[in-house]
Design an enzyme around this catalytic site. Sequence first.
Site, short mmCIF file in Angstrom:
data_model
loop_
_atom_site.label_atom_id
_atom_site.label_comp_id
_atom_site.label_asym_id
_atom_site.label_seq_id
_atom_site.Cartn_x
_atom_site.Cartn_y
_atom_site.Cartn_z
N HIS A 14 36.33 42.50 44.21
CA HIS A 14 34.78 41.91 43.56
C HIS A 14 34.99 43.48 43.14
O HIS A 14 35.42 44.31 43.25
CB HIS A 14 34.29 41.78 44.87
CG HIS A 14 33.55 42.63 45.87
ND1 HIS A 14 33.09 44.08 45.87
CD2 HIS A 14 35.10 42.85 47.46
CE1 HIS A 14 33.27 44.68 46.98
NE2 HIS A 14 33.99 44.04 47.41
N GLU A 87 36.71 38.48 54.29
CA GLU A 87 36.62 39.85 55.34
C GLU A 87 38.69 38.75 56.67
O GLU A 87 39.02 39.67 56.75
CB GLU A 87 35.94 39.90 56.72
CG GLU A 87 34.65 39.95 56.29
CD GLU A 87 33.40 40.81 57.48
OE1 GLU A 87 34.33 39.63 58.53
OE2 GLU A 87 33.30 41.86 57.66
#
Length: 172
Positions: A14, A87
């Site tokens: 990202h 995560e």
Amino acid sequence: MSVAEPRRIALFRHAKADWPQVSDHERPLAERGRMDAAVAGRRLTDSGLGFDLALCSTATRARETWKLAVHELDHRPKTVYEERVYEASPGQLIALLNEVPDDVGTLILIGHNPGVHGLAEILAGSADEDARDRMNRRGFPAAAFAVLSFEGSWKGLEPGVATLTDYWAPSE
């Protein structure tokens, strides 16, 4: 698609996120991140990759990155927002990629560090030396992506089976 044909995967971190008073999952892109995401999308188009599928983290910054990057692509692939990308460790990402149907030839995964960088390093048993040098020098900053290719089924994707063919990161 035949399992004998090479498959390609782009691992896309990202773009740069802001740090407002929200949960980590809800952090939006910073202004620079919005600019870098669009540039990354143009660079993905220039690389000639046409994606069959996008797996994107459900985190706000990943969704915003993909929304800006995909706008620059010639073809909009099917996108699946997958909470397991957020995560995730490299091993968890490999397990997720092992679930991809074999009719998918080229995939982009929009996720987070350290998982995305670790996955690129773990999968790449060989590499274009220029791409490896750039990735080693730059690390995996926000909005960077690595492209890998491998032969066989997604179920057979495991450490060392892929070749790092391209790497790009925005200039600082």
